[in-house]
Scaffold this motif. Structure first.
Motif, PDB file in Angstrom:
ATOM      1  N   MET A   1       0.841  -1.166   0.000  1.00  0.00           N
ATOM      2  CA  MET A   1       0.000   0.000   0.000  1.00  0.00           C
ATOM      3  C   MET A   1       0.894   1.239   0.000  1.00  0.00           C
ATOM      4  O   MET A   1       1.891   1.292   0.730  1.00  0.00           O
ATOM      5  CB  MET A   1      -0.864  -0.071   1.252  1.00  0.00           C
ATOM      6  CG  MET A   1      -1.886   0.962   1.349  1.00  0.00           C
ATOM      7  SD  MET A   1      -3.402   0.250   0.713  1.00  0.00           S
ATOM      8  CE  MET A   1      -4.568   1.364   1.180  1.00  0.00           C
ATOM      9  N   ALA A   2       0.498   2.227  -0.819  1.00  0.00           N
ATOM     10  CA  ALA A   2       1.296   3.437  -0.935  1.00  0.00           C
ATOM     11  C   ALA A   2       1.004   4.367   0.232  1.00  0.00           C
ATOM     12  O   ALA A   2      -0.114   4.440   0.743  1.00  0.00           O
ATOM     13  CB  ALA A   2       0.958   4.141  -2.243  1.00  0.00           C
ATOM     14  N   THR A   3       2.040   5.062   0.611  1.00  0.00           N
ATOM     15  CA  THR A   3       1.868   6.027   1.695  1.00  0.00           C
ATOM     16  C   THR A   3       1.086   7.225   1.186  1.00  0.00           C
ATOM     17  O   THR A   3       0.888   7.388  -0.017  1.00  0.00           O
ATOM     18  CB  THR A   3       3.241   6.506   2.216  1.00  0.00           C
ATOM     19  OG1 THR A   3       3.875   7.242   1.180  1.00  0.00           O
ATOM     20  CG2 THR A   3       4.105   5.344   2.662  1.00  0.00           C
ATOM     21  N   GLN A   4       0.643   8.066   2.091  1.00  0.00           N
ATOM     22  CA  GLN A   4      -0.116   9.267   1.733  1.00  0.00           C
ATOM     23  C   GLN A   4       0.725  10.162   0.828  1.00  0.00           C
ATOM     24  O   GLN A   4       0.220  10.718  -0.143  1.00  0.00           O
ATOM     25  CB  GLN A   4      -0.548  10.013   3.000  1.00  0.00           C
ATOM     26  CG  GLN A   4      -1.416  11.223   2.751  1.00  0.00           C
ATOM     27  CD  GLN A   4      -2.752  10.845   2.105  1.00  0.00           C
ATOM     28  OE1 GLN A   4      -3.325   9.796   2.398  1.00  0.00           O
ATOM     29  NE2 GLN A   4      -3.226  11.680   1.211  1.00  0.00           N
ATOM     30  N   GLU A   5       1.980  10.255   1.125  1.00  0.00           N
ATOM     31  CA  GLU A   5       2.887  11.096   0.334  1.00  0.00           C
ATOM     32  C   GLU A   5       2.998  10.550  -1.089  1.00  0.00           C
ATOM     33  O   GLU A   5       2.968  11.301  -2.060  1.00  0.00           O
ATOM     34  CB  GLU A   5       4.268  11.144   1.003  1.00  0.00           C
ATOM     35  CG  GLU A   5       5.222  12.082   0.328  1.00  0.00           C
ATOM     36  CD  GLU A   5       6.560  12.145   1.061  1.00  0.00           C
ATOM     37  OE1 GLU A   5       7.566  12.185   0.342  1.00  0.00           O
ATOM     38  OE2 GLU A   5       6.583  12.146   2.287  1.00  0.00           O
ATOM     39  N   GLU A   6       3.102   9.224  -1.219  1.00  0.00           N
ATOM     40  CA  GLU A   6       3.199   8.601  -2.533  1.00  0.00           C
ATOM     41  C   GLU A   6       1.880   8.786  -3.300  1.00  0.00           C
ATOM     42  O   GLU A   6       1.887   9.059  -4.497  1.00  0.00           O
ATOM     43  CB  GLU A   6       3.525   7.113  -2.397  1.00  0.00           C
ATOM     44  CG  GLU A   6       4.929   6.859  -1.892  1.00  0.00           C
ATOM     45  CD  GLU A   6       5.181   5.397  -1.546  1.00  0.00           C
ATOM     46  OE1 GLU A   6       6.339   4.980  -1.643  1.00  0.00           O
ATOM     47  OE2 GLU A   6       4.220   4.684  -1.191  1.00  0.00           O
ATOM     48  N   GLN A   7       0.765   8.633  -2.588  1.00  0.00           N
ATOM     49  CA  GLN A   7      -0.536   8.818  -3.228  1.00  0.00           C
ATOM     50  C   GLN A   7      -0.708  10.257  -3.718  1.00  0.00           C
ATOM     51  O   GLN A   7      -1.229  10.506  -4.811  1.00  0.00           O
ATOM     52  CB  GLN A   7      -1.663   8.443  -2.277  1.00  0.00           C
ATOM     53  CG  GLN A   7      -1.767   6.956  -2.026  1.00  0.00           C
ATOM     54  CD  GLN A   7      -2.840   6.612  -0.994  1.00  0.00           C
ATOM     55  OE1 GLN A   7      -3.429   7.492  -0.364  1.00  0.00           O
ATOM     56  NE2 GLN A   7      -3.062   5.312  -0.800  1.00  0.00           N
ATOM     57  N   ASN A   8      -0.249  11.209  -2.891  1.00  0.00           N
ATOM     58  CA  ASN A   8      -0.314  12.622  -3.283  1.00  0.00           C
ATOM     59  C   ASN A   8       0.561  12.881  -4.506  1.00  0.00           C
ATOM     60  O   ASN A   8       0.176  13.620  -5.426  1.00  0.00           O
ATOM     61  CB  ASN A   8       0.117  13.529  -2.130  1.00  0.00           C
ATOM     62  CG  ASN A   8      -0.922  13.573  -1.022  1.00  0.00           C
ATOM     63  OD1 ASN A   8      -2.067  13.175  -1.210  1.00  0.00           O
ATOM     64  ND2 ASN A   8      -0.506  14.049   0.152  1.00  0.00           N
TER      65      ASN A   8
END
Length: 113
Positions: A1-8
């Motif tokens: 699962m991607a982190t919030q930073e990666e998703q952003n």
């Protein structure tokens, strides 16, 4: 699962890509519209040029046709006089002059066409 930073980052990259693609599409559409407009303008100019040329040719026909008819009538009258007159030498000279004039006018007229 991607982190919030990666998703952003992914969302931002996707948005930038979509915006870039939309801008490219808009630019292509604008260029196409400009080209189409130029093409329409050139087509209109060509049509107007052709119409003017046609009008000029018709005007020349209108100007030359009565003159050609008049010359032909003069020639016919001269031939008639020649065949019915005793002074043939003088009339033959006049006929030759008329014939030369007719030939010159016909040549000029056909060169125009």
């Amino acid at each position: 699962m991607a982190t919030q930073e990666e998703q952003n980052f992914i969302a931002k990259s996707r948005n930038e890509f979509v915006l870039s693609a939309e801008n490219a599409i808009k630019e292509i559409k604008d260029k196409f519209a400009e080209f189409h407009s130029q093409l329409d303008q050139r087509k209109l100019e060509l049509i107007q040029s052709i119409q003017k040329t046609q009008a000029d040719v018709l005007q020349k026909f209108d100007e030359t046709t009565p003159k050609l008819i008049e010359i032909q009538q003069c020639r016919d009258s001269t031939i008639s006089i020649l065949t019915n007159n005793s002074n043939k030498q003088l009339l033959e000279t006049q006929l030759h002059s008329f014939t030369t004039e007719i030939d010159e006018i016909v040549e000029k007229t056909t060169r125009f066409h």
